[in-house]
Write a protein that holds these residues in place. Structure first.
Motif, PDB file in Angstrom:
ATOM      1  N   HIS A   1       0.860  -1.304   0.003  1.00 58.27           N
ATOM      2  CA  HIS A   1      -0.106  -0.008   0.028  1.00 58.27           C
ATOM      3  C   HIS A   1       0.852   1.322   0.290  1.00 58.27           C
ATOM      4  N   LYS A   2       0.677   2.047  -0.925  1.00 61.80           N
ATOM      5  CA  LYS A   2       1.393   3.294  -0.947  1.00 61.80           C
ATOM      6  C   LYS A   2       0.534   4.494  -0.254  1.00 61.80           C
ATOM      7  N   THR A   3       1.547   5.041   0.566  1.00 63.81           N
ATOM      8  CA  THR A   3       0.910   6.239   1.219  1.00 63.81           C
ATOM      9  C   THR A   3       1.214   7.521   0.693  1.00 63.81           C
ATOM     10  N   GLU A   4       0.520   8.648   0.390  1.00 62.40           N
ATOM     11  CA  GLU A   4       0.996   9.679  -0.135  1.00 62.40           C
ATOM     12  C   GLU A   4       0.092  10.720   0.770  1.00 62.40           C
ATOM     13  N   ASN A   5       0.837  11.975   0.360  1.00 58.46           N
ATOM     14  CA  ASN A   5       0.228  13.209   1.259  1.00 58.46           C
ATOM     15  C   ASN A   5      -1.090  13.466   0.734  1.00 58.46           C
ATOM     16  N   PRO A   6      -1.717  14.187   1.633  1.00 59.04           N
ATOM     17  CA  PRO A   6      -3.077  14.546   1.088  1.00 59.04           C
ATOM     18  C   PRO A   6      -2.991  15.783   0.187  1.00 59.04           C
ATOM     19  N   ASP A   7      -3.891  16.102  -0.833  1.00 58.72           N
ATOM     20  CA  ASP A   7      -3.632  16.915  -1.739  1.00 58.72           C
ATOM     21  C   ASP A   7      -4.791  17.994  -1.472  1.00 58.72           C
ATOM     22  N   ALA A   8      -4.991  18.997  -2.311  1.00 55.61           N
ATOM     23  CA  ALA A   8      -5.851  20.069  -2.154  1.00 55.61           C
ATOM     24  C   ALA A   8      -7.089  19.644  -2.031  1.00 55.61           C
ATOM     25  N   THR A   9      -7.354  18.689  -3.058  1.00 54.06           N
ATOM     26  CA  THR A   9      -8.833  18.112  -3.018  1.00 54.06           C
ATOM     27  C   THR A   9      -9.053  17.483  -2.076  1.00 54.06           C
ATOM     28  N   GLU A  10      -8.330  16.761  -1.325  1.00 50.37           N
ATOM     29  CA  GLU A  10      -8.685  15.985  -0.224  1.00 50.37           C
ATOM     30  C   GLU A  10      -8.918  16.848   0.996  1.00 50.37           C
ATOM     31  N   ILE A  11      -8.110  17.982   1.167  1.00 49.29           N
ATOM     32  CA  ILE A  11      -8.294  18.866   1.914  1.00 49.29           C
ATOM     33  C   ILE A  11      -9.677  19.791   2.004  1.00 49.29           C
ATOM     34  N   LEU A  12      -9.789  20.285   0.956  1.00 48.17           N
ATOM     35  CA  LEU A  12     -10.986  21.119   0.807  1.00 48.17           C
ATOM     36  C   LEU A  12     -12.431  20.233   0.538  1.00 48.17           C
ATOM     37  N   THR A  13     -12.229  19.198   0.251  1.00 49.16           N
ATOM     38  CA  THR A  13     -13.357  18.214   0.462  1.00 49.16           C
ATOM     39  C   THR A  13     -13.764  18.072   1.869  1.00 49.16           C
ATOM     40  N   ILE A  14     -12.846  17.996   2.705  1.00 48.92           N
ATOM     41  CA  ILE A  14     -13.079  17.575   4.159  1.00 48.92           C
ATOM     42  C   ILE A  14     -13.675  19.239   4.865  1.00 48.92           C
ATOM     43  N   ASP A  15     -12.781  20.268   4.311  1.00 42.98           N
ATOM     44  CA  ASP A  15     -13.059  21.557   4.683  1.00 42.98           C
ATOM     45  C   ASP A  15     -13.242  22.501   3.778  1.00 42.98           C
ATOM     46  N   PRO A  16     -14.221  22.917   3.110  1.00 46.40           N
ATOM     47  CA  PRO A  16     -14.346  23.900   2.071  1.00 46.40           C
ATOM     48  C   PRO A  16     -13.661  25.197   2.257  1.00 46.40           C
ATOM     49  N   ASN A  17     -13.636  25.613   3.565  1.00 40.98           N
ATOM     50  CA  ASN A  17     -13.231  26.883   4.016  1.00 40.98           C
ATOM     51  C   ASN A  17     -11.751  26.812   4.481  1.00 40.98           C
ATOM     52  N   ALA A  18     -11.021  25.853   4.254  1.00 41.91           N
ATOM     53  CA  ALA A  18      -9.590  25.502   4.556  1.00 41.91           C
ATOM     54  C   ALA A  18      -8.957  26.793   3.976  1.00 41.91           C
ATOM     55  N   ASP A  19      -7.898  27.248   4.866  1.00 43.93           N
ATOM     56  CA  ASP A  19      -6.922  28.242   4.267  1.00 43.93           C
ATOM     57  C   ASP A  19      -5.665  27.486   3.798  1.00 43.93           C
ATOM     58  N   ILE A  20      -5.520  27.500   2.715  1.00 46.70           N
ATOM     59  CA  ILE A  20      -4.259  26.376   2.352  1.00 46.70           C
ATOM     60  C   ILE A  20      -3.350  26.892   1.499  1.00 46.70           C
ATOM     61  N   PHE A  21      -1.967  26.597   1.126  1.00 45.31           N
ATOM     62  CA  PHE A  21      -1.284  26.820   0.063  1.00 45.31           C
ATOM     63  C   PHE A  21      -0.285  25.732  -0.102  1.00 45.31           C
ATOM     64  N   GLN A  22       0.075  25.488  -1.305  1.00 43.44           N
ATOM     65  CA  GLN A  22       1.195  24.189  -1.684  1.00 43.44           C
ATOM     66  C   GLN A  22       2.471  24.805  -1.855  1.00 43.44           C
ATOM     67  N   PHE A  23       3.384  24.177  -1.267  1.00 39.68           N
ATOM     68  CA  PHE A  23       4.961  24.685  -1.426  1.00 39.68           C
ATOM     69  C   PHE A  23       5.656  23.116  -1.070  1.00 39.68           C
TER      70      PHE A  23
ATOM     71  N   GLY B   1       5.595  20.798  -3.063  1.00 34.56           N
ATOM     72  CA  GLY B   1       4.643  19.379  -3.184  1.00 34.56           C
ATOM     73  C   GLY B   1       3.795  19.104  -1.903  1.00 34.56           C
ATOM     74  N   VAL B   2       3.944  19.940  -0.961  1.00 34.55           N
ATOM     75  CA  VAL B   2       3.273  19.721   0.450  1.00 34.55           C
ATOM     76  C   VAL B   2       1.823  20.750   0.435  1.00 34.55           C
ATOM     77  N   ILE B   3       0.936  20.274   0.823  1.00 36.76           N
ATOM     78  CA  ILE B   3      -0.156  21.312   1.144  1.00 36.76           C
ATOM     79  C   ILE B   3       0.102  21.639   2.801  1.00 36.76           C
ATOM     80  N   TYR B   4      -0.045  23.047   2.895  1.00 41.69           N
ATOM     81  CA  TYR B   4       0.197  23.640   4.148  1.00 41.69           C
ATOM     82  C   TYR B   4      -1.209  24.273   4.689  1.00 41.69           C
ATOM     83  N   GLN B   5      -1.642  24.057   5.806  1.00 44.61           N
ATOM     84  CA  GLN B   5      -2.935  24.601   6.347  1.00 44.61           C
ATOM     85  C   GLN B   5      -2.577  25.334   7.710  1.00 44.61           C
ATOM     86  N   THR B   6      -3.500  26.552   7.527  1.00 45.37           N
ATOM     87  CA  THR B   6      -3.341  27.290   8.885  1.00 45.37           C
ATOM     88  C   THR B   6      -4.722  27.159   9.718  1.00 45.37           C
ATOM     89  N   GLY B   7      -4.776  27.639  10.933  1.00 43.20           N
ATOM     90  CA  GLY B   7      -5.945  27.215  11.903  1.00 43.20           C
ATOM     91  C   GLY B   7      -5.949  25.842  12.830  1.00 43.20           C
TER      92      GLY B   7
END
Length: 143
Positions: free
Chosen positions: A40-62, A64-70
């Motif tokens: 099983h290959k594990t991968e870092n979550p992408d913007a789609t996963e994060i914004l599906t869980i929380d559409p109001n999440a404040d994120i950026f990508q740097f 290859g990693v998604i960073y979230q505040t709050g």
């Protein structure tokens, strides 16, 4: 006359030995002695996963990693900015296809800094200077 009989007997012996030693009559059939190994290959979550869980999440990508505040425990840390490592170059408020240095809420030009930390911090944290505020963003990495 013994040579043809001996040749015939030897041929039958070789044929029976070859058939008797085969693993299966069907080459596509898996032997019961064969072990299956599943990976099983594990991968870092992408913007789609994060914004599906929380559409109001404040994120950026740097990097290859998604960073979230709050994130509560990150907000409680005492951090100071270190070296500038990048800046927000594009803003994406319409979909979830993100690239490095792209955010959904931060303005273009916001500066991204590494963080000086007191003691051990449980993961990657970057600081963003935007509109006179210093915001803490946690890197969402798997593993």
């Amino acid at each position: 006359m013994r040579k043809p009989t001996m040749f015939f007997g030897l041929s039958i012996f070789i044929l029976l030995t070859a058939v008797g030693c085969s693993n299966s009559s069907n080459p596509n059939e898996v032997s019961s002695n064969t072990s299956k190994i599943e990976t099983h290959k594990t991968e870092n979550p992408d913007a789609t996963e994060i914004l599906t869980i929380d559409p109001n999440a404040d994120i950026f990508q740097f990097g290859g990693v998604i960073y979230q505040t709050g994130i509560d425990w990150v907000e409680e840390l005492t951090l100071t900015k270190d070296e500038q490592v990048g800046e927000i170059k594009t803003k994406n408020e319409t979909d979830t296809k993100f690239e490095d240095e792209m955010s959904n809420k931060l303005p273009v030009g916001a500066k991204i800094f590494s963080a000086k930390k007191e003691g051990e911090v449980g993961g990657p944290i970057l600081l963003v200077e935007s509109e006179g505020k210093l915001l803490k963003y946690y890197g969402l990495v798997e593993g």
